[in-house]
Design a protein around this motif. Structure first.
Motif, PDB file in Angstrom:
ATOM      1  N   LEU A 165       0.724  -1.335   0.087  1.00  0.00           N
ATOM      2  CA  LEU A 165       0.069  -0.031   0.028  1.00  0.00           C
ATOM      3  C   LEU A 165       0.991   1.263  -0.183  1.00  0.00           C
ATOM      4  CD1 LEU A 165      -2.630   1.443   0.365  1.00  0.00           C
ATOM      5  CD2 LEU A 165      -2.611   0.908   2.755  1.00  0.00           C
ATOM      6  N   ASN A 166       2.022   1.256   1.056  1.00  0.00           N
ATOM      7  CA  ASN A 166       2.695   2.363   0.896  1.00  0.00           C
ATOM      8  C   ASN A 166       3.554   2.768  -0.271  1.00  0.00           C
ATOM      9  OD1 ASN A 166       1.694   3.184   3.475  1.00  0.00           O
ATOM     10  ND2 ASN A 166       3.499   2.246   4.952  1.00  0.00           N
ATOM     11  N   THR A 167       3.790   1.559  -0.993  1.00  0.00           N
ATOM     12  CA  THR A 167       4.479   1.636  -2.225  1.00  0.00           C
ATOM     13  C   THR A 167       3.716   2.339  -3.163  1.00  0.00           C
ATOM     14  OG1 THR A 167       5.794  -0.340  -1.641  1.00  0.00           O
ATOM     15  CG2 THR A 167       5.656   0.434  -4.173  1.00  0.00           C
ATOM     16  N   ALA A 168       2.426   2.006  -3.345  1.00  0.00           N
ATOM     17  CA  ALA A 168       1.512   2.408  -4.256  1.00  0.00           C
ATOM     18  C   ALA A 168       1.434   3.919  -4.091  1.00  0.00           C
ATOM     19  CB  ALA A 168       0.200   1.749  -4.221  1.00  0.00           C
ATOM     20  N   ILE A 169       1.321   4.404  -2.849  1.00  0.00           N
ATOM     21  CA  ILE A 169       0.956   5.755  -2.528  1.00  0.00           C
ATOM     22  C   ILE A 169       2.312   6.623  -2.848  1.00  0.00           C
ATOM     23  CG2 ILE A 169       0.875   7.372  -0.532  1.00  0.00           C
ATOM     24  CD1 ILE A 169      -0.813   5.247   0.846  1.00  0.00           C
ATOM     25  N   HIS A 170       3.531   6.232  -2.574  1.00  0.00           N
ATOM     26  CA  HIS A 170       4.752   6.687  -2.936  1.00  0.00           C
ATOM     27  C   HIS A 170       4.983   6.755  -4.368  1.00  0.00           C
ATOM     28  CE1 HIS A 170       9.680   7.065  -2.506  1.00  0.00           C
ATOM     29  NE2 HIS A 170       8.783   8.227  -2.608  1.00  0.00           N
ATOM     30  N   GLU A 171       4.386   5.871  -5.067  1.00  0.00           N
ATOM     31  CA  GLU A 171       4.478   6.020  -6.735  1.00  0.00           C
ATOM     32  C   GLU A 171       3.727   7.134  -7.133  1.00  0.00           C
ATOM     33  OE1 GLU A 171       3.280   2.453  -8.190  1.00  0.00           O
ATOM     34  OE2 GLU A 171       5.183   1.322  -7.743  1.00  0.00           O
ATOM     35  N   ALA A 172       2.540   7.479  -6.519  1.00  0.00           N
ATOM     36  CA  ALA A 172       1.804   8.280  -6.853  1.00  0.00           C
ATOM     37  C   ALA A 172       2.444   9.662  -6.862  1.00  0.00           C
ATOM     38  CB  ALA A 172       0.274   8.544  -6.172  1.00  0.00           C
ATOM     39  N   VAL A 173       3.169   9.938  -5.444  1.00  0.00           N
ATOM     40  CA  VAL A 173       4.067  11.165  -5.369  1.00  0.00           C
ATOM     41  C   VAL A 173       4.941  11.110  -6.140  1.00  0.00           C
ATOM     42  CG1 VAL A 173       5.498  12.301  -3.743  1.00  0.00           C
ATOM     43  CG2 VAL A 173       3.370  11.074  -2.821  1.00  0.00           C
ATOM     44  N   LEU A 174       5.703  10.127  -6.650  1.00  0.00           N
ATOM     45  CA  LEU A 174       6.921  10.408  -7.576  1.00  0.00           C
ATOM     46  C   LEU A 174       6.170  10.778  -9.008  1.00  0.00           C
ATOM     47  CD1 LEU A 174       9.032   7.495  -6.677  1.00  0.00           C
ATOM     48  CD2 LEU A 174       9.367  10.035  -6.053  1.00  0.00           C
ATOM     49  N   LYS A 175       5.239  10.064  -9.433  1.00  0.00           N
ATOM     50  CA  LYS A 175       4.638  10.706 -10.582  1.00  0.00           C
ATOM     51  C   LYS A 175       4.077  11.893 -10.820  1.00  0.00           C
ATOM     52  CE  LYS A 175       2.965   6.009 -12.193  1.00  0.00           C
ATOM     53  NZ  LYS A 175       1.749   5.006 -12.598  1.00  0.00           N
ATOM     54  N   ALA A 176       3.513  12.463  -9.886  1.00  0.00           N
ATOM     55  CA  ALA A 176       2.965  13.919  -9.646  1.00  0.00           C
ATOM     56  C   ALA A 176       4.417  14.862  -9.781  1.00  0.00           C
ATOM     57  CB  ALA A 176       2.264  14.030  -8.188  1.00  0.00           C
ATOM     58  N   ARG A 177       5.296  14.434  -9.224  1.00  0.00           N
ATOM     59  CA  ARG A 177       6.511  15.255  -9.262  1.00  0.00           C
ATOM     60  C   ARG A 177       7.109  15.272 -10.802  1.00  0.00           C
ATOM     61  NH1 ARG A 177       9.628  13.153  -3.836  1.00  0.00           N
ATOM     62  NH2 ARG A 177       8.716  14.344  -2.243  1.00  0.00           N
ATOM     63  N   ALA A 178       7.232  14.019 -11.155  1.00  0.00           N
ATOM     64  CA  ALA A 178       7.721  13.982 -12.680  1.00  0.00           C
ATOM     65  C   ALA A 178       6.857  14.801 -13.618  1.00  0.00           C
ATOM     66  CB  ALA A 178       7.628  12.574 -12.850  1.00  0.00           C
ATOM     67  N   ALA A 179       5.391  14.893 -13.311  1.00  0.00           N
ATOM     68  CA  ALA A 179       4.477  15.754 -14.019  1.00  0.00           C
ATOM     69  C   ALA A 179       4.791  17.412 -13.986  1.00  0.00           C
ATOM     70  CB  ALA A 179       3.002  15.174 -13.955  1.00  0.00           C
ATOM     71  N   GLY A 180       5.533  17.882 -12.832  1.00  0.00           N
ATOM     72  CA  GLY A 180       5.645  18.973 -12.562  1.00  0.00           C
ATOM     73  C   GLY A 180       5.265  19.349 -11.306  1.00  0.00           C
ATOM     74  N   ASP A 181       4.559  18.675 -10.641  1.00  0.00           N
ATOM     75  CA  ASP A 181       4.011  19.125  -9.377  1.00  0.00           C
ATOM     76  C   ASP A 181       4.889  19.160  -8.204  1.00  0.00           C
ATOM     77  OD1 ASP A 181       0.794  19.602  -9.787  1.00  0.00           O
ATOM     78  OD2 ASP A 181       1.418  17.620 -10.512  1.00  0.00           O
ATOM     79  N   LYS A 182       5.998  20.036  -8.188  1.00  0.00           N
ATOM     80  CA  LYS A 182       7.147  20.005  -7.203  1.00  0.00           C
ATOM     81  C   LYS A 182       6.821  20.379  -5.723  1.00  0.00           C
ATOM     82  CE  LYS A 182       9.647  19.241 -10.889  1.00  0.00           C
ATOM     83  NZ  LYS A 182      10.181  17.631 -10.968  1.00  0.00           N
ATOM     84  N   ASN A 183       5.650  20.746  -5.607  1.00  0.00           N
ATOM     85  CA  ASN A 183       5.251  21.369  -4.216  1.00  0.00           C
ATOM     86  C   ASN A 183       4.474  20.003  -3.530  1.00  0.00           C
ATOM     87  OD1 ASN A 183       2.804  21.133  -5.757  1.00  0.00           O
ATOM     88  ND2 ASN A 183       2.023  23.030  -4.691  1.00  0.00           N
TER      89      ASN A 183
END
Length: 381
Positions: A274-292
């Motif tokens: 579960l925590n891996t899936a959540i972390h992946e979402a954060v990494l994907k958002a950052r890669a898409a430009g959401d640096k905050n």
């Protein structure tokens, strides 16, 4: 020598007006550049499920539950839940609704809410279906996000904690208690999540990524919080937790004690996935430009303080007479029904007051140590 006349009276008036107008424009422009900026928002919006809601400290159900006053029904989020503690610590502003189902204000967490609308289409687990609190599908994606009002009222901070209900973690535990192992519910024999759980986790990643992107442009900081493991390790399990004074027992701790090795190992598999899936979402958002966006890891904050330990920060279960428990076990063996035991487990696996404080401290520490976006702790008054 006569000086040359410059235009007529009308021309002079026009020139004078132009000078006045130009002066006014210069003054206006100067005032624009020197006027103070609008005050920064101090608004804090909390999105998520039963953990940020404070399930167990407050009761979302329409009927009274063991351990809280009879008047405590269909309550709004608890002021002892970690979002309210973070709001107070960082001196932000948060309006917390007083009743459960009508989403108003800034604390929009709903007990039982999934991250993904796809997973929310499933029936709630039996453990959360007792007088289920709100009609219809309730999830962060299509219920909480539309109520956040961030486009017209930006925030300093938005937190999201969701995903456990997508995989029905409560159902995983309940199945484990019934069958003695988690394999039949959520974990395959090779110690990996079952295909159905993996599909749900994929939905969690997709939904959280979209949710981060939805709120990030309207807030200074987005913090995405993962989960602790509520199941104790075999060495941390306290045998004393199964017994209560006056011929009472804790049904959850008694059942965990019967097979603590398997429960601990398999529970760790699910929480890690579960925590891996959540972390992946954060990494994907950052890669898409959401640096905050910031990932807040609370996976270890309750180590040694899980359910059924000597000093628990997680609700275990409500005591019940050992004779009643024995009768219920016999009923379960015959029909599979365990409604009476469920009444004593309604807030199990959720943080108690100490657990909420532990999560709040972890969120505070992560926000204050990150240099990506400044959210400085105000000076003490």
């Amino acid at each position: 020598m006569r000086m040359r006349r410059i235009g007529n009276r009308r021309t002079l008036i026009a020139l004078g007006s132009a000078v006045v107008l130009a002066g006014g424009l210069i003054a206006v422009e100067a005032s624009r550049t020197t006027s103070p900026p609008p005050p920064a928002s101090t608004r804090y919006v909390a999105l998520g499920d039963s953990v940020p809601y404070g399930h167990g400290l407050n009761n979302p159900y329409v009927t009274a539950q063991i351990g809280l006053p009879k008047s405590a029904v269909s309550q709004g989020p608890s002021l002892q839940a970690w979002p309210s503690l973070v709001q107070k610590s960082l001196k932000l502003s948060m309006n917390v609704r007083r009743t459960n189902c009508r989403l108003t204000g800034d604390q929009l967490s709903i007990s039982g809410a999934q991250a993904s609308a796809k997973d929310a289409s499933k029936s709630p687990a039996p453990s959360t279906a007792i007088n289920y609190q709100c009609p219809g599908i309730r999830n962060v994606q299509t219920t909480e996000i539309p109520a956040d009002n961030l486009a017209t009222k930006p925030a300093a901070l938005v937190t999201i904690q969701a995903g456990a209900d997508d995989i029905d973690f409560g159902g995983c535990i309940e199945g484990a208690l019934s069958h003695g192992v988690l394999q039949s519910e959520c974990v395959s024999p090779d110690n990996s999540p079952t295909p159905s759980v993996q599909r749900d986790l994929s939905n969690v990643t997709s939904a959280l990524t979209a949710e981060i992107q939805s709120v990030s442009s309207h807030t200074k900081r987005v913090a995405v919080v993962n989960y602790y493991d509520p199941i104790p390790s075999p060495t941390d399990f306290a045998k004393s937790s199964t017994e209560e004074s006056g011929h009472l027992v804790n049904p959850l701790c008694l059942l965990i004690g019967m097979n603590k090795n398997s429960l601990s190992n398999q529970g760790e598999v699910i929480v890690d996935a579960l925590n891996t899936a959540i972390h992946e979402a954060v990494l994907k958002a950052r890669a898409a430009g959401d640096k905050n966006v910031t990932y807040v890891d609370i996976s270890k904050v309750e180590d040694g303080h899980e359910m059924c330990t000597a000093d628990p920060a997680i609700f275990s279960g409500e005591p019940m007479p050992i004779s009643e428990f024995t009768t219920d076990l016999f009923t379960i063996a015959l029909s599979g029904s365990q409604n009476d035991i469920r009444r004593h487990l309604w807030r199990a696996a959720h943080p108690n007051q100490l657990g909420q404080q532990d999560i709040a401290k972890a969120v505070d520490a992560t926000l204050l140590s990150s240099a990506r976006v400044s959210l400085q702790r105000p000076t003490a008054s």
